[in-house]
Design an enzyme around this catalytic site. Sequence first.
Site, PDB file in Angstrom:
ATOM      1  N   GLY A   1       0.817  -1.207   0.000  1.00 19.95           N
ATOM      2  CA  GLY A   1       0.000   0.000   0.000  1.00 19.95           C
ATOM      3  C   GLY A   1       0.847   1.250   0.000  1.00 19.95           C
TER       4      GLY A   1
ATOM      5  N   THR B   1      -0.119   4.403   5.270  1.00 22.61           N
ATOM      6  CA  THR B   1      -1.468   3.838   5.389  1.00 22.61           C
ATOM      7  C   THR B   1      -1.609   2.876   6.570  1.00 22.61           C
ATOM      8  OG1 THR B   1      -0.799   2.228   3.702  1.00 22.61           O
ATOM      9  CG2 THR B   1      -2.115   4.108   2.978  1.00 22.61           C
TER      10      THR B   1
ATOM     11  N   GLU C   1      -6.666  33.335  -9.000  1.00 21.90           N
ATOM     12  CA  GLU C   1      -7.409  32.457  -8.083  1.00 21.90           C
ATOM     13  C   GLU C   1      -8.916  32.594  -8.295  1.00 21.90           C
ATOM     14  OE1 GLU C   1      -5.903  30.222  -6.534  1.00 21.90           O
ATOM     15  OE2 GLU C   1      -3.879  30.976  -6.803  1.00 21.90           O
TER      16      GLU C   1
END
Length: 647
Positions: free
Chosen positions: A232, A236, A456
């Site tokens: 993984g 995690t 933005e």
Amino acid sequence: MANDKKNIKENKPKFSPYWIYGILIAVFLGFQLFSSSEFENAKNITTSEFFEYAKDNDVEKVVVINRRIANVYLTNEAENKEIHKKSIPQTFIPSATKLPNYKFEIGDLQNFENDLKAIGKYDIYSLKTDDNVWGNLLMSILPFILLIGVWIFIMRRMSGGAGGGAGGQIFNIGKSKAKLFDQNTEVKTTFKDVAGLEGAKEEVQEIVDFLKFPEKYTSLGGKIPKGALLVGPPGTGKTLLAKAVAGEAKVPFFSLSGSDFVEMFVGVGASRVRDLFKQAKEKSPSIIFIDEIDAIGRARGKNAMSGSNDERENTLNQLLTEMDGFGSNTNVIVIAATNRADILDKALMRAGRFDRQIFVDLPDVRERKEIFEVHLRPLKKAKDLDLDFLSKQTPGFSGADIANVCNESALIAARNGKKEVDKQDFLDAVDRIIGGLEKKNKIITPSEKKAVAYHEAGHATVSWMLEHAAPLVKVTIVPRGRSLGAAWYLPEERLIVRPEQMLDEMCAALGGRAAEKVIFNKISTGALSDLEKVTKQARAMVTVYGLSDKIGNLTYYDSSGQNEYGFTKPYSEQTAELIDKEISDIIETQYKRAIKLLEDHKDKLTELAEVLLEKEVIFKDNLEKIFGKRAFEKEEQITRKEQEIKD
């Protein structure tokens, strides 16, 4: 009484071979001191003073030692004179022979003898050669003693003596470096501390069950699995799962890293593998945990010219043999963890070695809530803190990221002098981790600030207008990290992604540069991260997911990861040109689409940018005032378990 006797025994000084070395050195120094003490206490005089004493008939004899030092012995009558009272030698150790009263250093021996003859006192003169046997012996063997002492000290250190751990020294270099956790070692981590990861937790819990109650499974003819591979992304919880296994199993648990097998000496890695499995078999049933197994499990090269590492491959070969070779390896389960399963050797991945591959994925919204509950236990948090809100605000966060968010929020609250951690502290922590630290004192010109505001605002406007773009959370023009402004979105957690969704996201990402073009008719370098993002997305659409009509249903993605080390591409030059053109066409189409949207809503874009320039930070509410409610409602996300409950 028994305890008192035990304490007395424990308090007795332990014998050490260093005592012998100290005694021998003290004896040699003592002999050296005593043998050289014959004239150490004699008073120093000059040559002229000696000749005056000799003329006065005060000198009984003068003895020249080694043609350099003259020892002067006075007569008994002379010692009683006032002038010679202080010349009588004082010693702590009584001597059988008379000690000299004076001493002086002569120059040339021949001249000294001639001067004695001239005053008629040559009869008191004698010459003596004094060899300090013990001193000479000590000086000759002292270097050897020092060398032997240093050698013994180094050998004791190397063999795991003072200050050396088992397996960490040169004589134990072939020994395993694994840390053993058994009933004498308390491991506090349990499965209760592992939030989320339901499927992975069930798998490893079953492994623990295998070792605790083997008859339950073997009674039907089944065999206990030999290994489980945890795969993984970083953070995690793969290592955390292994810690929980160590805390729950109640069997000997050997923990080490893949790099612990690596050493500069030939054959050491294979030797450590043998020693590790030997210890595990002696204590079976047991578990071996190898973290970051890709350090030794990388796929073996096909020839010596490819730059393969023979020593690493020998270590891997020994590991393959120990896990499933000719010899028996009962009741020893190997658990390994890696985030690079694509580069592991196929022989290591096969059934019979790693029977199970457990994928530890990033947590979903429900699992993130459970992880927050674990990491919020030690924090003094506000009573009205909404965990559902926090879990929804952190999509794509791993367990390690969530732990970092909780810790960072506590630090922010403490920095602001608060007594408890509230919702705003968590939001500030998320912003800090994603965007970086605010730089309010960064020097920025008004024209640059205006350009950033429209950039933005362009992102916010385009994303608000598109159905599949991620909904906006907030926009800021306060510099953070390396960026001059930032926009936060709450992406939808999808398991599959459709082309129109990817295209909308690309269009929203290009909204910043499109706004600069629409308002100023100029573009700048501020869109670098946006261009990088959309280029990767477009390339993935064309070469990975087969979402391009011109290229067709083809993928050039290699899940084994071998293509990235090759010098050739898996397609022709003509196809490469077609791929590049298709990527460019996709991006340019979305750029023109963003420009069209902003031109149609130029007044609202300008209004939003002015609000942003005034407040520096705006939220979803500000956009709703300008644009109205967003028209697109997202499909409700439900888990499989929730669906089963509904059905």
